[in-house]
Write an enzyme that holds these catalytic residues in place. Structure first.
Site, PDB file in Angstrom:
ATOM      1  N   LEU A   1     -61.973 -46.999 -34.463  1.00 54.01           N
ATOM      2  CA  LEU A   1     -62.369 -48.348 -34.068  1.00 54.01           C
ATOM      3  C   LEU A   1     -63.886 -48.465 -33.992  1.00 54.01           C
ATOM      4  O   LEU A   1     -64.476 -49.405 -34.540  1.00 54.01           O
ATOM      5  CB  LEU A   1     -61.753 -48.712 -32.718  1.00 54.01           C
ATOM      6  CG  LEU A   1     -62.306 -49.985 -32.056  1.00 54.01           C
ATOM      7  CD1 LEU A   1     -61.955 -51.216 -32.885  1.00 54.01           C
ATOM      8  CD2 LEU A   1     -61.786 -50.110 -30.638  1.00 54.01           C
ATOM      9  N   TYR A   2     -64.535 -47.524 -33.340  1.00 51.63           N
ATOM     10  CA  TYR A   2     -65.988 -47.606 -33.189  1.00 51.63           C
ATOM     11  C   TYR A   2     -66.676 -47.589 -34.553  1.00 51.63           C
ATOM     12  O   TYR A   2     -67.632 -48.330 -34.785  1.00 51.63           O
ATOM     13  CB  TYR A   2     -66.514 -46.503 -32.279  1.00 51.63           C
ATOM     14  CG  TYR A   2     -65.939 -46.553 -30.883  1.00 51.63           C
ATOM     15  CD1 TYR A   2     -65.768 -47.771 -30.222  1.00 51.63           C
ATOM     16  CD2 TYR A   2     -65.526 -45.407 -30.229  1.00 51.63           C
ATOM     17  CE1 TYR A   2     -65.221 -47.835 -28.955  1.00 51.63           C
ATOM     18  CE2 TYR A   2     -64.992 -45.462 -28.952  1.00 51.63           C
ATOM     19  CZ  TYR A   2     -64.830 -46.672 -28.323  1.00 51.63           C
ATOM     20  OH  TYR A   2     -64.280 -46.733 -27.068  1.00 51.63           O
ATOM     21  N   ARG A   3     -66.192 -46.757 -35.458  1.00 51.59           N
ATOM     22  CA  ARG A   3     -66.780 -46.730 -36.810  1.00 51.59           C
ATOM     23  C   ARG A   3     -66.606 -48.086 -37.496  1.00 51.59           C
ATOM     24  O   ARG A   3     -67.533 -48.584 -38.130  1.00 51.59           O
ATOM     25  CB  ARG A   3     -66.136 -45.627 -37.641  1.00 51.59           C
ATOM     26  CG  ARG A   3     -66.676 -44.259 -37.315  1.00 51.59           C
ATOM     27  CD  ARG A   3     -66.244 -43.216 -38.345  1.00 51.59           C
ATOM     28  NE  ARG A   3     -66.615 -41.907 -37.877  1.00 51.59           N
ATOM     29  CZ  ARG A   3     -65.765 -41.016 -37.378  1.00 51.59           C
ATOM     30  NH1 ARG A   3     -64.490 -41.279 -37.295  1.00 51.59           N
ATOM     31  NH2 ARG A   3     -66.204 -39.848 -36.971  1.00 51.59           N
TER      32      ARG A   3
END
Length: 184
Positions: free
Chosen positions: A149-151
């Site tokens: 998700l962060y990527r």
């Protein structure tokens, strides 16, 4: 339908039992760590520009939360991570990421509600309209849904395989420029 509702420090502290329940379901920490975690969270609510978002079902049940604040010297996480990044990548890099940073301290979604876009909405909602130039956070350095998700949200690795003082687990320290770029 999940609604996001903003909460300030007082509302957050008054909901700490609910916050700890969600944290426990999502993270499954050892029971002896919960009182310490609750104390850390209570302290975070005193930091500058603290903001929290709760993810609520239509009946008002909290199924997720996230919070952050303006990072500054004198805050444990800020000092430890900034110093480590300075040692690894140099003062200009460290200052660029931590000189004016929104530090996302916690993002958790109850397991029964994961995979529905709630975590993404929490991160984006917390970062929206922030005056800081960057957003930074730490996450387990494993191929988890959170890392993915962060990527997708544009976070890049600032440090990987990072172990906090006194700890043993590996973390990734990640950051993104603000305002966040929209997802394609």
């Amino acid at each position: 339908m999940i609604e996001l509702r903003r909460a300030g420090p007082e509302a957050f502290v008054s909901a700490l039992d609910i916050v700890i329940d969600i944290y426990t379901a999502a993270m499954r920490p050892p029971a002896d760590q919960l009182s310490g975690r609750q104390g850390i969270m209570r302290n975070h609510a005193t930091f500058p520009d603290f903001t929290c978002l709760f993810a609520l079902t239509t009946d008002g049940t909290a199924v997720g939360f996230g919070y952050g604040f303006h990072g500054m010297p004198g805050q444990w996480w800020h000092d430890v991570v900034r110093r480590a990044l300075e040692e690894r990548s140099g003062p200009p890099t460290s200052a660029g990421w931590f000189g004016n940073a929104f530090e996302i301290a916690e993002i958790h979604v109850h397991p029964g509600y994961q995979g529905k876009g709630i975590g993404r909405r929490l991160v984006q909602g917390l970062c929206e309209g922030r005056p800081e130039s960057t957003a930074v956070l730490s996450t387990h350095d494993q191929p988890t849904a959170a890392r993915h998700l962060y990527r997708r949200l544009g976070f890049v690795d600032l440090m990987s395989m990072f172990v906090f003082p006194g700890g043993y687990e590996h973390y990734a320290i990640v950051g993104t420029m603000l305002p966040m770029r929209p997802l394609a």
